[in-house]
Design an enzyme around this catalytic site. Structure first.
Site, PDB file in Angstrom:
ATOM      1  CD  GLU A  89      -3.477  -6.653  10.754  1.00  0.00           C
ATOM      2  OE1 GLU A  89      -2.389  -7.231  10.983  1.00  0.00           O
ATOM      3  OE2 GLU A  89      -3.775  -6.180   9.641  1.00  0.00           O
TER       4      GLU A  89
ATOM      5  CE  LYS B 246      -3.977   2.090   2.277  1.00  0.00           C
ATOM      6  NZ  LYS B 246      -5.051   1.914   3.270  1.00  0.00           N
TER       7      LYS B 246
ATOM      8  CD  GLU C 121       7.945  -7.092   7.169  1.00  0.00           C
ATOM      9  OE1 GLU C 121       7.659  -7.316   8.365  1.00  0.00           O
ATOM     10  OE2 GLU C 121       7.570  -6.068   6.540  1.00  0.00           O
TER      11      GLU C 121
ATOM     12  CE  LYS D 240       5.712  -3.299  10.007  1.00  0.00           C
ATOM     13  NZ  LYS D 240       4.514  -3.001   9.198  1.00  0.00           N
TER      14      LYS D 240
END
Length: 504
Positions: free
Chosen positions: A336, A191, A197, A477
């Site tokens: 999520e 996006k 990654e 992250k």
């Protein structure tokens, strides 16, 4: 008003709990809780009769839905208004299927036509021979395409597609081993076009093409992104950039240009059928009120077990090998979206939110985890999903035995069986729901996914939370980035692990 609805539901805890057998004996459970919907490629039966939903629960949850403003939240979703309040965005995935605000639907159609033209050009050989596509993404950019491609290409694909998400190089090397670089294209799905990654894997894929004689590796790349300028900066030709709207969230993005690998694998007509199947569920969810609204009905059962009966997990078992990846897909979609600890207003929630979603495939799972479902001390609501028409051409006995096992498990969970030997006794009265499709075509697959999207949204409304942000994935992250930069100190355990791995 919300407090009063919660209080009314709480009173049900103290009342006698009719068993499933007693509920069936008391009235027409099938008439009340088993409903079929028509789709372009057949029907889907949604059977929630083997859950403990009864008239009192339905009345209570309908009152909660009204108190939570379900009708207004649903209207805002389809109108393209801000429903992702923490990020100030709409959530316009339904517009990708043609159901939403006029402006969003028109924009989605424009982006789809751009994708359609590129897909047709590739299939017609305008970009040279393309036999393989390596699709690189993560999260919703990978799980949705992987599910659809696995489900719809068991009889062969127009282009061989490999979906790679893991940063572990073993995953990417497996795709390299299966592809001829001379006839391989790369799709990079991100996006923001900054996901570490995805971009790391994309760089390695370009290096693999270059090392194997491809003189213009960037010419083999298609970018799927809501940030086309970043894709151009990265080196992708603008004619091979397929944009999608910023208002389409990652785990809801299969219907946008993120569906490019699906269209490449199965053809545009099949991808369009998947969109139409999902749109049929959109229209049902938008236009149907009360307990007749199937995703809302499923959410009522979900809340019954998680909020009122303390069930911390929900299991999904697909009695169809083509849906082997569905439990993985639903894990992200549900956990999520609804794995939150604060309300949409930022206040602490006053009860459980998303249960843990898990599951497996058909008779394989029976020989692995069903022992716990039948005789364990943990009560797990179960969803069974199956298709009447087989996906194979073998002896019909295969499919007959498969379906017999599926239906038998639901019956056994409900009925149980007594025995003088306690080790051989089954308590029964354990809940399940069954989704039975006429056949697993593209439209049905789209409908199944859209049903679960709206079920997830309905649960979020009942909980008063925002299902469209996912800040919980960011902290780990960020710390990983600090480790890469070598500018942070951690607890002794983490420091020891970094030292043992030679990372400093």
């Amino acid at each position: 008003m919300t407090d009063a609805a919660h209080a009314a539901l709480e009173t049900l805890r103290a009342l006698p709990r009719p068993s499933l057998a007693e509920l069936f004996a008391a009235g027409d459970r099938l008439g009340a809780f088993a409903t079929s919907l028509d789709l372009p490629d057949g029907k889907i039966l949604f059977d929630w009769s083997k859950t403990h939903l009864d008239a009192a629960h339905v009345e209570g949850f309908l009152a909660l839905a009204e108190a939570r403003g379900f009708a207004e939240r649903r209207r805002a979703l389809f109108a393209g208004e801000v429903v992702n309040v923490t990020e100030g965005r709409a959530a316009e995935h339904t517009a990708q299927r043609g159901v939403g605000s006029e402006e969003a639907v028109e924009l989605a159609a424009t982006f789809h036509e751009r994708m359609h033209m590129l897909v047709e050009a590739i299939h017609l050989g305008a970009l040279g021979e393309v036999r393989h596509l390596i699709h690189i993404g993560i999260g919703g950019s990978a799980l949705g395409p992987a599910l659809a491609i696995d489900a719809l290409t068991r009889d062969g694909a127009m282009v061989d597609v490999h979906v790679v998400s893991n940063i572990d190089g073993v995953a990417l090397e497996a795709a390299f081993a299966a592809c001829d670089p001379a006839t391989t294209m790369i799709a990079v799905a991100s996006k923001t076009f900054t996901t570490i990654e995805t971009m790391t894997n994309a760089h390695s894929a370009l290096a693999w093409l270059s090392e194997n004689g491809v003189t213009d590796p960037y010419g083999r790349v298609v970018a799927l992104t809501a940030a086309p300028d970043k894709a151009v900066e990265w080196g992708v030709d603008e004619t091979r950039i397929l944009p999608f709207s910023e208002s389409v969230g990652g785990r809801y993005s299969l219907w946008s240009s993120i569906g490019f690998p699906v269209a490449i694998a199965v053809g545009w007509d099949e991808f369009a059928a998947m969109l139409e199947g999902a749109a049929a569920i959109d229209r049902h969810f938008r236009d149907t009120d009360g307990i007749a609204n199937l995703p809302l009905r499923a959410a009522f059962a979900d809340q019954l077990y998680s909020a009122l009966r303390g069930c911390q997990t929900r299991a999904v078992f697909a009695y169809d090998e083509r849906l082997a990846l569905l439990p993985d897909y639903l894990q992200q979609l549900e956990m999520e979206s609804n794995g939150k600890r604060v309300t949409a207003e930022g206040a602490p929630v006053d009860g459980p939110t998303s249960p843990i979603t898990w599951g497996g495939v058909g008779t394989d799972a029976q020989h692995a985890v069903f022992q716990l479902l039948h005789q364990g001390t943990v009560i797990v609501p179960v969803d069974f999903i199956a298709a009447i028409q087989p996906g194979d051409t073998l002896d019909p006995a295969h499919h007959r035995i498969l379906l017999s096992n599926c239906f038998a498990q639901g019956a056994a969970l409900m009925a149980g069986q007594g025995n003088d030997d306690p080790a051989r006794a089954y308590p029964g009265d354990r809940p399940s729901a069954t989704i039975l499709c006429d056949e697993l075509g593209a439209a049905t697959l789209g409908a199944l996914i859209a049903f679960h999207e709206h079920r997830t949204f309905a649960n979020a409304v009942l909980l008063g939370i925002n299902p469209f942000d996912q800040f919980g994935v960011e902290l780990g992250k960020a710390i990983a980035k600090q480790i890469e930069q070598g500018n942070a100190r951690f607890d002794p355990s983490t420091e020891a692990l970094l030292a043992a791995a030679g990372i400093s």
